[in-house]
Design a protein around this motif. Structure first.
Motif, PDB file in Angstrom:
ATOM      1  N   GLY A  67       0.810  -1.207   0.000  1.00 39.29           N
ATOM      2  CA  GLY A  67       0.000   0.000   0.000  1.00 39.29           C
ATOM      3  C   GLY A  67       0.841   1.253   0.000  1.00 39.29           C
ATOM      4  O   GLY A  67       2.043   1.229   0.172  1.00 39.29           O
ATOM      5  N   GLY A  68       0.167   2.388  -0.202  1.00 38.49           N
ATOM      6  CA  GLY A  68       0.860   3.668  -0.195  1.00 38.49           C
ATOM      7  C   GLY A  68       1.329   4.058  -1.576  1.00 38.49           C
ATOM      8  O   GLY A  68       1.334   3.275  -2.519  1.00 38.49           O
ATOM      9  N   ARG A  69       1.740   5.304  -1.667  1.00 43.28           N
ATOM     10  CA  ARG A  69       2.240   5.849  -2.924  1.00 43.28           C
ATOM     11  C   ARG A  69       3.736   6.100  -2.804  1.00 43.28           C
ATOM     12  O   ARG A  69       4.266   6.264  -1.709  1.00 43.28           O
ATOM     13  N   CYS A  70       4.384   6.154  -3.963  1.00 41.81           N
ATOM     14  CA  CYS A  70       5.832   6.363  -3.990  1.00 41.81           C
ATOM     15  C   CYS A  70       6.160   7.530  -4.905  1.00 41.81           C
ATOM     16  O   CYS A  70       5.750   7.549  -6.073  1.00 41.81           O
ATOM     17  N   TRP A  71       6.880   8.517  -4.377  1.00 41.46           N
ATOM     18  CA  TRP A  71       7.476   9.589  -5.177  1.00 41.46           C
ATOM     19  C   TRP A  71       8.965   9.599  -4.876  1.00 41.46           C
ATOM     20  O   TRP A  71       9.372   9.893  -3.746  1.00 41.46           O
ATOM     21  N   LEU A  72       9.753   9.272  -5.863  1.00 33.91           N
ATOM     22  CA  LEU A  72      11.197   9.131  -5.668  1.00 33.91           C
ATOM     23  C   LEU A  72      11.917   9.950  -6.734  1.00 33.91           C
ATOM     24  O   LEU A  72      11.689   9.758  -7.936  1.00 33.91           O
ATOM     25  N   TYR A  73      12.812  10.852  -6.286  1.00 35.16           N
ATOM     26  CA  TYR A  73      13.471  11.768  -7.206  1.00 35.16           C
ATOM     27  C   TYR A  73      14.986  11.778  -6.971  1.00 35.16           C
ATOM     28  O   TYR A  73      15.454  11.682  -5.831  1.00 35.16           O
ATOM     29  N   ASP A  74      15.765  11.924  -8.049  1.00 37.85           N
ATOM     30  CA  ASP A  74      17.195  12.253  -7.998  1.00 37.85           C
ATOM     31  C   ASP A  74      17.963  11.366  -7.030  1.00 37.85           C
ATOM     32  O   ASP A  74      18.824  11.844  -6.284  1.00 37.85           O
ATOM     33  N   SER A  75      17.689  10.084  -7.013  1.00 37.36           N
ATOM     34  CA  SER A  75      18.340   9.162  -6.089  1.00 37.36           C
ATOM     35  C   SER A  75      19.225   8.188  -6.854  1.00 37.36           C
ATOM     36  O   SER A  75      19.043   7.961  -8.058  1.00 37.36           O
ATOM     37  N   SER A 132       1.643  -4.137  -5.114  1.00 40.74           N
ATOM     38  CA  SER A 132       0.234  -3.834  -4.801  1.00 40.74           C
ATOM     39  C   SER A 132       0.036  -2.548  -4.024  1.00 40.74           C
ATOM     40  O   SER A 132      -0.608  -2.541  -2.979  1.00 40.74           O
ATOM     41  N   PRO A 133       0.573  -1.416  -4.495  1.00 41.41           N
ATOM     42  CA  PRO A 133       0.316  -0.184  -3.749  1.00 41.41           C
ATOM     43  C   PRO A 133      -1.035   0.429  -4.106  1.00 41.41           C
ATOM     44  O   PRO A 133      -1.130   1.321  -4.937  1.00 41.41           O
ATOM     45  N   GLY A 134      -2.079  -0.064  -3.489  1.00 44.19           N
ATOM     46  CA  GLY A 134      -3.393   0.539  -3.654  1.00 44.19           C
ATOM     47  C   GLY A 134      -4.050   0.151  -4.964  1.00 44.19           C
ATOM     48  O   GLY A 134      -3.725  -0.844  -5.593  1.00 44.19           O
ATOM     49  N   GLY A 135      -4.993   0.972  -5.400  1.00 41.28           N
ATOM     50  CA  GLY A 135      -5.754   0.690  -6.605  1.00 41.28           C
ATOM     51  C   GLY A 135      -5.313   1.536  -7.773  1.00 41.28           C
ATOM     52  O   GLY A 135      -4.275   2.179  -7.750  1.00 41.28           O
ATOM     53  N   ASN A 136      -6.149   1.561  -8.802  1.00 40.68           N
ATOM     54  CA  ASN A 136      -5.797   2.261 -10.028  1.00 40.68           C
ATOM     55  C   ASN A 136      -5.684   3.770  -9.841  1.00 40.68           C
ATOM     56  O   ASN A 136      -5.111   4.450 -10.671  1.00 40.68           O
ATOM     57  N   GLU A 137      -6.264   4.291  -8.770  1.00 37.12           N
ATOM     58  CA  GLU A 137      -6.232   5.749  -8.591  1.00 37.12           C
ATOM     59  C   GLU A 137      -4.867   6.242  -8.150  1.00 37.12           C
ATOM     60  O   GLU A 137      -4.577   7.425  -8.208  1.00 37.12           O
ATOM     61  N   ASN A 138      -4.008   5.341  -7.656  1.00 35.10           N
ATOM     62  CA  ASN A 138      -2.699   5.763  -7.186  1.00 35.10           C
ATOM     63  C   ASN A 138      -1.773   6.089  -8.347  1.00 35.10           C
ATOM     64  O   ASN A 138      -1.778   5.420  -9.374  1.00 35.10           O
ATOM     65  N   TRP A 139      -0.975   7.134  -8.151  1.00 31.79           N
ATOM     66  CA  TRP A 139       0.010   7.515  -9.163  1.00 31.79           C
ATOM     67  C   TRP A 139       1.376   7.530  -8.502  1.00 31.79           C
ATOM     68  O   TRP A 139       1.596   8.208  -7.514  1.00 31.79           O
ATOM     69  N   ASN A 140       2.306   6.757  -9.053  1.00 29.09           N
ATOM     70  CA  ASN A 140       3.623   6.596  -8.462  1.00 29.09           C
ATOM     71  C   ASN A 140       4.684   7.141  -9.410  1.00 29.09           C
ATOM     72  O   ASN A 140       4.540   7.048 -10.636  1.00 29.09           O
ATOM     73  N   VAL A 141       5.729   7.696  -8.845  1.00 32.92           N
ATOM     74  CA  VAL A 141       6.710   8.440  -9.630  1.00 32.92           C
ATOM     75  C   VAL A 141       8.125   8.026  -9.252  1.00 32.92           C
ATOM     76  O   VAL A 141       8.473   7.990  -8.063  1.00 32.92           O
TER      77      VAL A 141
END
Length: 297
Positions: free
Chosen positions: A21-29, A42-51
């Motif tokens: 679950g949860g969302r992921c935003w990961l930058y410049d790593s 399986s981070p949540g449903g289709n509404e989640n947006w991960n980056v």
């Protein structure tokens, strides 16, 4: 989870793990010599947006891998820089993936492994100049198993010296556009071919404006290919157009079978077959069975 400018040095099995679950935003790593740098499940449903934007994934030290029991006993001496399992709506933009070369022996480094996930690999357009996604010196660039549910896109990426660029099985609606598959390596093993793209049981795909290039001198004892399409079943909506094939492939484009063999179910138009340093393919096309509707070639 949100992170920026993170550095994960690879004595660990997993650099970053998101389970359940949860969302992921990961930058410049930067992820260095991990067996599995990112594992998302399986981070949540289709509404989640991960980056995942502008990140670097590097495996350049085989000793770190061979000294880890998990690498040998659990991962089968393979490295998954990003491993997705039923993840939805993931953007991977402006990222680089580099390995230990296109060697077919252990360790085999894979850029992105997807199991029933939906994702897009593309260039990052947030600044004055686009940052392309780059996959280099890998055994496989992108591997995806869609289970006929989730789609994926790879757009404007560079694959350089990758033994098998994109491998997709049962992934509907694949979009593969504007990529450069450069220096596709030589294979002399009939059971382990090198290629730019291999689509199996995929439908409603768009393979357009890509470059497939090899420096290999073509002969009958090699097994390097540009594009392979196998077992396409949709009666229409499959497009292969405006691609360029340069150099000495065994077969630049290969079509293997269809359950609708009496239907022209692939629109194949405006593709180009060119020499590279005087080398040309043994065959531009091979159609083993199935239907191809060719226009303006």
């Amino acid at each position: 989870f949100m992170s920026k400018d993170m550095f994960v040095n690879g004595e660990d099995v997993n650099g970053f793990q998101n389970e359940g679950g949860g969302r992921c935003w990961l930058y410049d790593s930067r992820f260095l010599n991990n067996i599995n740098s990112i594992h998302m499940r399986s981070p949540g449903g289709n509404e989640n947006w991960n980056v995942i934007h502008r990140c670097r994934f590097i495996n350049d030290n085989p000793n770190v891998l061979f000294n880890n029991d998990v690498f040998s006993n659990v991962f089968g001496q393979q490295v998954f820089q990003i491993w997705l399992r039923t993840t939805q709506n993931l953007e991977i933009k402006g990222c680089s993936f580099s390995g230990l070369g296109s060697n077919i022996q252990s360790p085999r480094v894979i850029g992105v492994l997807s199991q029933e996930a939906s994702f897009e690999i593309a260039d990052y357009l947030g600044g004055l100049q686009a940052i392309e996604s780059n996959l280099q010196d890998l055994f496989r660039g992108v591997v995806t198993y869609g289970n006929n549910v989730n789609n994926f896109g790879v757009i404007n990426a560079i694959f350089n010296n990758v033994f098998q660029g994109i491998v997709a099985n049962s992934a509907p609606g694949a979009v593969i556009k504007g990529n450069r598959f450069e220096n596709i390596p030589l294979s002399t093993n009939a059971n382990l071919n090198s290629y730019g793209v291999f689509l199996t049981s995929c439908n409603f795909f768009e393979v357009e404006r890509n470059l497939f290039q090899t420096d290999v001198i073509a002969n009958e004892n090699q097994f390097n290919f540009g594009l392979i399409i196998e077992q396409t079943t949709a009666p229409s909506g499959n497009v292969v157009a405006e691609n360029t094939f340069r150099g000495g492939f065994r077969e630049a484009t290969t079509f293997l079978g269809s359950s609708l063999s009496n239907i022209n179910n692939i629109d194949f138009g405006c593709n180009y077959y060119l020499e590279e340093n005087g080398n040309v393919s043994l065959a531009d096309w091979l159609i083993a069975s199935g239907g191809v509707h060719a226009t303006n070639n």
